[in-house]
Design a protein around this motif. Structure first.
Motif, PDB file in Angstrom:
ATOM      1  N   SER A  83       9.387 -12.983 -10.219  1.00 29.58           N
ATOM      2  CA  SER A  83       8.478 -11.997 -10.819  1.00 29.58           C
ATOM      3  C   SER A  83       7.689 -11.224  -9.773  1.00 29.58           C
ATOM      4  O   SER A  83       7.102 -10.178 -10.088  1.00 29.58           O
ATOM      5  N   TYR A  84       7.662 -11.704  -8.528  1.00 31.59           N
ATOM      6  CA  TYR A  84       6.852 -11.071  -7.487  1.00 31.59           C
ATOM      7  C   TYR A  84       7.623 -10.031  -6.679  1.00 31.59           C
ATOM      8  O   TYR A  84       7.091  -9.530  -5.680  1.00 31.59           O
ATOM      9  N   VAL A  85       8.831  -9.705  -7.078  1.00 27.54           N
ATOM     10  CA  VAL A  85       9.571  -8.675  -6.347  1.00 27.54           C
ATOM     11  C   VAL A  85       8.863  -7.331  -6.526  1.00 27.54           C
ATOM     12  O   VAL A  85       8.111  -7.112  -7.492  1.00 27.54           O
ATOM     13  N   TYR A  86       9.113  -6.439  -5.591  1.00 25.24           N
ATOM     14  CA  TYR A  86       8.411  -5.144  -5.591  1.00 25.24           C
ATOM     15  C   TYR A  86       8.798  -4.320  -6.829  1.00 25.24           C
ATOM     16  O   TYR A  86       9.995  -4.177  -7.137  1.00 25.24           O
ATOM     17  N   PRO A  87       7.813  -3.770  -7.537  1.00 28.87           N
ATOM     18  CA  PRO A  87       8.118  -2.926  -8.705  1.00 28.87           C
ATOM     19  C   PRO A  87       8.696  -1.576  -8.257  1.00 28.87           C
ATOM     20  O   PRO A  87       7.975  -0.714  -7.761  1.00 28.87           O
ATOM     21  N   ARG A  88       9.981  -1.398  -8.422  1.00 32.56           N
ATOM     22  CA  ARG A  88      10.643  -0.191  -7.934  1.00 32.56           C
ATOM     23  C   ARG A  88      10.156   1.072  -8.647  1.00 32.56           C
ATOM     24  O   ARG A  88      10.321   2.169  -8.136  1.00 32.56           O
ATOM     25  N   GLN A  89       9.573   0.936  -9.814  1.00 34.51           N
ATOM     26  CA  GLN A  89       9.090   2.110 -10.546  1.00 34.51           C
ATOM     27  C   GLN A  89       7.841   2.716  -9.896  1.00 34.51           C
ATOM     28  O   GLN A  89       7.477   3.866 -10.170  1.00 34.51           O
ATOM     29  N   LEU A  90       7.171   1.916  -9.045  1.00 31.66           N
ATOM     30  CA  LEU A  90       5.856   2.345  -8.545  1.00 31.66           C
ATOM     31  C   LEU A  90       5.926   3.648  -7.763  1.00 31.66           C
ATOM     32  O   LEU A  90       5.097   4.544  -7.971  1.00 31.66           O
ATOM     33  N   ASP A  91       6.881   3.802  -6.881  1.00 28.11           N
ATOM     34  CA  ASP A  91       6.926   5.001  -6.037  1.00 28.11           C
ATOM     35  C   ASP A  91       7.096   6.267  -6.882  1.00 28.11           C
ATOM     36  O   ASP A  91       6.471   7.297  -6.598  1.00 28.11           O
ATOM     37  N   GLU A  92       7.905   6.204  -7.911  1.00 33.22           N
ATOM     38  CA  GLU A  92       8.074   7.386  -8.765  1.00 33.22           C
ATOM     39  C   GLU A  92       6.820   7.651  -9.593  1.00 33.22           C
ATOM     40  O   GLU A  92       6.450   8.810  -9.832  1.00 33.22           O
ATOM     41  N   VAL A  93       6.145   6.593 -10.014  1.00 36.94           N
ATOM     42  CA  VAL A  93       4.883   6.769 -10.743  1.00 36.94           C
ATOM     43  C   VAL A  93       3.848   7.438  -9.836  1.00 36.94           C
ATOM     44  O   VAL A  93       3.087   8.326 -10.268  1.00 36.94           O
TER      45      VAL A  93
END
Length: 313
Positions: free
Chosen positions: A258-268
């Protein structure tokens, strides 16, 4: 009127014309008053300059009182000259003289002056309002530019650098789309599977993660409410990366998935930066206008994160 006096050039030229009109009217008023005073003073001056003593008027012979006569039983009344005298007197009084024109011009000048004074008050109120709006817009511009300069810009720069290094590293490994560096670091012997250059790249990724974590800790208050949940996930990932790199976590990939980097963050973050730049452009186009509130960031469904384990969505 708002359109007429909203333009500074038109406002200045119009006020100049009104001021010139007032000056002309006041000048005509003074000229008429001077002519009236001169005409009133001409007769006494001529009387004082004459050397002939005044002659007393001779008494008019008394006329017998007019009596009514009767002719054929009809009584005739003598003509009354008082009506004719009053009529001619009224007609003479109805003629305008210089004093009347002066009074009229004075009234017109007063009306024009009141009009100009009203415009001045109206413009003063509008100018004060526009000044206050300009100050508020300048304060909002400064706040928006601070968000871009101190957080969103630096974050995206560090994150993109991190992503490029990680993408190149994964491209040389089997199943690059499924590879997660955090889960690899959980293995105490992870260095045995990588070359010297790969290990240096992983160390650099961890160093960038530490810089991103400090940026979130120090300046995440500049971000909007829609972005902050993504940053919390990212901060958790960076912390686990630092601990895993030090070998302080268990070798249990399922536990820390669950601690992997949220890939959606950069686009957000890019969406938020686009929203802020649009607002900056709107204010700069019209810095003295009252703008509607800035709309909230709308995150599309494809960028929504999965619920965190143990926390209801």
């Amino acid at each position: 009127m708002a359109q007429l006096f909203g333009n500074p050039t038109m406002r200045t030229s119009t006020l100049k014309r009104l001021a010139a009109t007032i000056v002309i009217l006041m000048s005509m008023t003074l000229i008429c008053q001077a002519q009236e005073a001169q005409s009133r003073g001409a007769v006494p001056d001529a009387a004082r300059s004459s050397t002939t003593p005044p002659v007393a008027p001779s008494p008019e012979p008394k006329q017998p009182a007019a009596t009514a006569t009767q002719t054929g039983g009809v009584q005739h009344q003598p003509p009354d000259r008082s009506d004719t005298c009053c009529t001619s007197l009224v007609k003479r009084e109805e003629k305008w003289n210089g004093k009347d024109y002066a009074a009229l011009l004075s009234g017109i000048a007063g009306m024009v002056g009141s009009f100009v004074a009203g415009i001045a008050v109206w413009r003063s109120g509008n100018t004060s309002r526009e000044t206050n709006l300009q100050k508020a817009n300048e304060a909002e511009l400064e706040a928006l530019e601070t968000k871009l300069d101190k957080f969103y810009g630096p974050y995206l720069q560090l994150s993109n650098t991190n992503r490029l290094i990680a993408t190149e590293l994964k491209s040389r490994r089997p199943n690059p789309d499924e590879m997660r560096i955090l889960l690899i670091l959980l293995n105490p012997q992870w260095k045995d599977d990588f070359s010297k250059g790969d290990i240096a790249q992983i160390n650099e990724i961890v160093s960038l993660d530490e810089a991103l974590l400090k940026l979130i800790q120090n300046d995440s208050g500049l971000t909007g409410g829609a972005v902050q949940p993504y940053l919390w996930r990212a901060a958790s990932h960076f912390r686990m990366m630092l601990l895993a790199h030090k070998g302080e976590l268990d070798n249990d990939p399922l536990k820390y998935r669950s601690y992997v980097y949220p890939r959606q963050l950069d686009e957000v973050v890019r969406l938020e930066m686009h929203r802020i730049r649009e607002r900056i452009e709107l204010i700069r186009r019209n810095p003295m206008a009252l703008h509607p509130p800035m709309p909230d960031l709308q995150i599309p469904d494809r960028l929504k994160m999965d619920p965190w384990p143990g926390i209801p969505s």
